[in-house]
Design a protein around this motif. Structure first.
Motif, mmCIF file in Angstrom:
data_model
loop_
_atom_site.group_PDB
_atom_site.id
_atom_site.type_symbol
_atom_site.label_atom_id
_atom_site.label_comp_id
_atom_site.label_asym_id
_atom_site.label_seq_id
_atom_site.Cartn_x
_atom_site.Cartn_y
_atom_site.Cartn_z
ATOM 1 N N LEU A 12 -1.535 3.055 9.192
ATOM 2 C CA LEU A 12 -1.697 2.153 10.265
ATOM 3 C C LEU A 12 -3.167 1.141 10.271
ATOM 4 C CD1 LEU A 12 -0.821 4.571 13.233
ATOM 5 C CD2 LEU A 12 0.650 2.524 12.313
ATOM 6 N N LEU A 13 -4.106 1.787 9.648
ATOM 7 C CA LEU A 13 -5.202 1.010 9.455
ATOM 8 C C LEU A 13 -4.899 0.075 8.408
ATOM 9 C CD1 LEU A 13 -8.006 3.762 9.677
ATOM 10 C CD2 LEU A 13 -7.273 1.973 11.277
ATOM 11 N N ALA A 14 -4.250 0.310 7.285
ATOM 12 C CA ALA A 14 -3.927 -0.582 6.264
ATOM 13 C C ALA A 14 -3.177 -1.677 6.779
ATOM 14 C CB ALA A 14 -3.293 0.096 4.989
ATOM 15 N N ALA A 15 -2.042 -1.394 7.456
ATOM 16 C CA ALA A 15 -1.282 -2.463 8.122
ATOM 17 C C ALA A 15 -1.732 -3.442 9.020
ATOM 18 C CB ALA A 15 -0.079 -1.459 9.174
ATOM 19 N N ARG A 16 -2.628 -2.723 9.949
ATOM 20 C CA ARG A 16 -3.496 -3.476 10.878
ATOM 21 C C ARG A 16 -4.547 -4.496 10.114
ATOM 22 N NH1 ARG A 16 -4.559 1.137 15.344
ATOM 23 N NH2 ARG A 16 -2.510 0.724 16.202
ATOM 24 N N ALA A 17 -4.770 -4.098 8.935
ATOM 25 C CA ALA A 17 -5.842 -5.196 7.938
ATOM 26 C C ALA A 17 -5.210 -6.148 7.188
ATOM 27 C CB ALA A 17 -6.769 -4.098 7.044
ATOM 28 N N GLY A 18 -3.749 -6.115 7.457
ATOM 29 C CA GLY A 18 -3.013 -6.994 6.832
ATOM 30 C C GLY A 18 -2.137 -6.863 5.581
ATOM 31 N N ALA A 19 -1.884 -5.424 5.399
ATOM 32 C CA ALA A 19 -1.078 -5.182 4.164
ATOM 33 C C ALA A 19 0.544 -5.729 4.415
ATOM 34 C CB ALA A 19 -1.127 -3.773 3.953
ATOM 35 N N LEU A 20 0.774 -6.213 3.434
ATOM 36 C CA LEU A 20 2.216 -6.947 3.469
ATOM 37 C C LEU A 20 3.268 -5.741 3.851
ATOM 38 C CD1 LEU A 20 3.928 -9.356 3.183
ATOM 39 C CD2 LEU A 20 4.092 -8.657 0.579
ATOM 40 N N ARG A 21 2.966 -4.679 3.031
ATOM 41 C CA ARG A 21 3.926 -3.577 3.224
ATOM 42 C C ARG A 21 3.071 -2.192 3.105
ATOM 43 N NH1 ARG A 21 9.038 -2.424 -0.593
ATOM 44 N NH2 ARG A 21 10.202 -1.119 0.390
ATOM 45 N N VAL A 22 3.558 -1.269 3.882
ATOM 46 C CA VAL A 22 2.764 0.176 3.572
ATOM 47 C C VAL A 22 4.026 1.016 3.709
ATOM 48 C CG1 VAL A 22 1.238 1.705 4.669
ATOM 49 C CG2 VAL A 22 0.917 -0.688 5.366
ATOM 50 N N ILE A 23 3.902 1.617 2.632
ATOM 51 C CA ILE A 23 4.774 2.823 2.380
ATOM 52 C C ILE A 23 4.011 4.197 2.604
ATOM 53 C CG2 ILE A 23 6.398 3.991 0.676
ATOM 54 C CD1 ILE A 23 6.363 1.069 -0.890
ATOM 55 N N ARG A 33 6.969 9.125 11.549
ATOM 56 C CA ARG A 33 7.754 8.014 11.892
ATOM 57 C C ARG A 33 7.430 7.586 13.459
ATOM 58 N NH1 ARG A 33 11.037 11.194 9.532
ATOM 59 N NH2 ARG A 33 11.988 10.891 7.575
ATOM 60 N N GLN A 34 7.461 8.598 14.453
ATOM 61 C CA GLN A 34 7.173 8.251 15.857
ATOM 62 C C GLN A 34 5.799 7.410 15.939
ATOM 63 O OE1 GLN A 34 7.603 11.985 18.023
ATOM 64 N NE2 GLN A 34 9.633 12.566 17.212
ATOM 65 N N VAL A 35 4.824 8.062 15.581
ATOM 66 C CA VAL A 35 3.564 7.538 15.555
ATOM 67 C C VAL A 35 3.646 5.934 15.242
ATOM 68 C CG1 VAL A 35 1.245 7.294 14.869
ATOM 69 C CG2 VAL A 35 2.175 9.465 15.077
ATOM 70 N N VAL A 36 4.197 5.979 13.943
ATOM 71 C CA VAL A 36 4.305 4.396 13.514
ATOM 72 C C VAL A 36 5.089 3.511 14.306
ATOM 73 C CG1 VAL A 36 5.327 3.092 11.560
ATOM 74 C CG2 VAL A 36 4.047 5.100 10.982
ATOM 75 N N ALA A 37 6.158 3.980 14.725
ATOM 76 C CA ALA A 37 7.022 3.203 15.641
ATOM 77 C C ALA A 37 6.257 2.724 17.155
ATOM 78 C CB ALA A 37 8.266 3.790 16.291
ATOM 79 N N LYS A 38 5.569 4.061 17.613
ATOM 80 C CA LYS A 38 4.786 3.675 18.890
ATOM 81 C C LYS A 38 3.696 2.661 18.670
ATOM 82 C CE LYS A 38 6.056 7.973 21.233
ATOM 83 N NZ LYS A 38 5.516 9.164 21.696
ATOM 84 N N ASN A 39 3.281 2.468 17.479
ATOM 85 C CA ASN A 39 2.202 1.473 17.340
ATOM 86 C C ASN A 39 2.647 0.190 16.730
ATOM 87 O OD1 ASN A 39 -0.896 2.468 17.273
ATOM 88 N ND2 ASN A 39 0.680 4.523 16.730
ATOM 89 N N GLY A 40 3.979 0.107 17.073
ATOM 90 C CA GLY A 40 4.786 -1.426 16.737
ATOM 91 C C GLY A 40 5.028 -1.742 15.140
ATOM 92 N N PHE A 41 5.049 -0.670 14.644
ATOM 93 C CA PHE A 41 5.550 -0.950 13.023
ATOM 94 C C PHE A 41 6.752 -0.113 12.904
ATOM 95 C CE2 PHE A 41 1.025 -1.443 13.122
ATOM 96 C CZ PHE A 41 0.753 -2.686 12.487
ATOM 97 N N VAL A 81 0.800 -1.299 0.055
ATOM 98 C CA VAL A 81 0.158 -0.138 -0.049
ATOM 99 C C VAL A 81 0.982 1.242 -0.037
ATOM 100 C CG1 VAL A 81 -1.849 1.247 1.370
ATOM 101 C CG2 VAL A 81 -1.823 -1.131 1.339
ATOM 102 N N LEU A 82 0.578 2.148 -0.680
ATOM 103 C CA LEU A 82 1.208 3.687 -1.039
ATOM 104 C C LEU A 82 0.361 4.495 -0.363
ATOM 105 C CD1 LEU A 82 3.606 5.396 -1.561
ATOM 106 C CD2 LEU A 82 2.606 5.376 -4.172
ATOM 107 N N ASP A 83 0.634 5.186 0.872
ATOM 108 C CA ASP A 83 -0.064 6.214 1.484
ATOM 109 C C ASP A 83 0.613 7.591 1.110
ATOM 110 O OD1 ASP A 83 -1.591 7.736 2.794
ATOM 111 O OD2 ASP A 83 -1.497 6.769 4.633
ATOM 112 N N PHE A 84 0.536 8.084 -0.061
ATOM 113 C CA PHE A 84 1.029 9.405 -0.668
ATOM 114 C C PHE A 84 0.332 10.593 0.080
ATOM 115 C CE2 PHE A 84 2.221 12.757 -3.500
ATOM 116 C CZ PHE A 84 3.617 12.660 -3.845
#
Length: 82
Positions: free
Chosen positions: A50-61, A73-81, A38-41
């Motif tokens: 984060l919603l896409a990652a939790r829904a099972g996306a293989l990779r989110v850019i 970056r901080q939000v993503v890291a704090k959410n375990g990604f 998934v590309l989130d531009f």
């Protein structure tokens, strides 16, 4: 560059019906992203990423061109990604 201003993102995050609608849509049809890249531009805070990652996306850019990228970056890291 209104979207680079933190207040714009605060307003969007506080718009619960909007955010919950995105989450519900991915909850109903996770196959849209499951196992895919998934590309989130213009990802802003990264909430949709984060919603896409939790829904099972293989990779989110996440692509964010403003200074908000550091916060994302901080939000993503704090959410375990990463």
């Amino acid at each position: 560059a209104a979207y680079a201003h933190p207040d714009m993102h605060r307003q969007m995050l506080q718009d619960r019906p909007r955010t919950e609608a995105y989450a519900a849509a991915l909850g109903r049809e996770p196959e849209v992203v499951r196992g895919k890249t998934v590309l989130d531009f213009g990802c802003g805070t990264g909430i949709l990423s984060l919603l896409a990652a939790r829904a099972g996306a293989l990779r989110v850019i996440c692509v964010e061109g403003s200074a908000l990228a550091d916060t994302t970056r901080q939000v993503v890291a704090k959410n375990g990604f990463s």
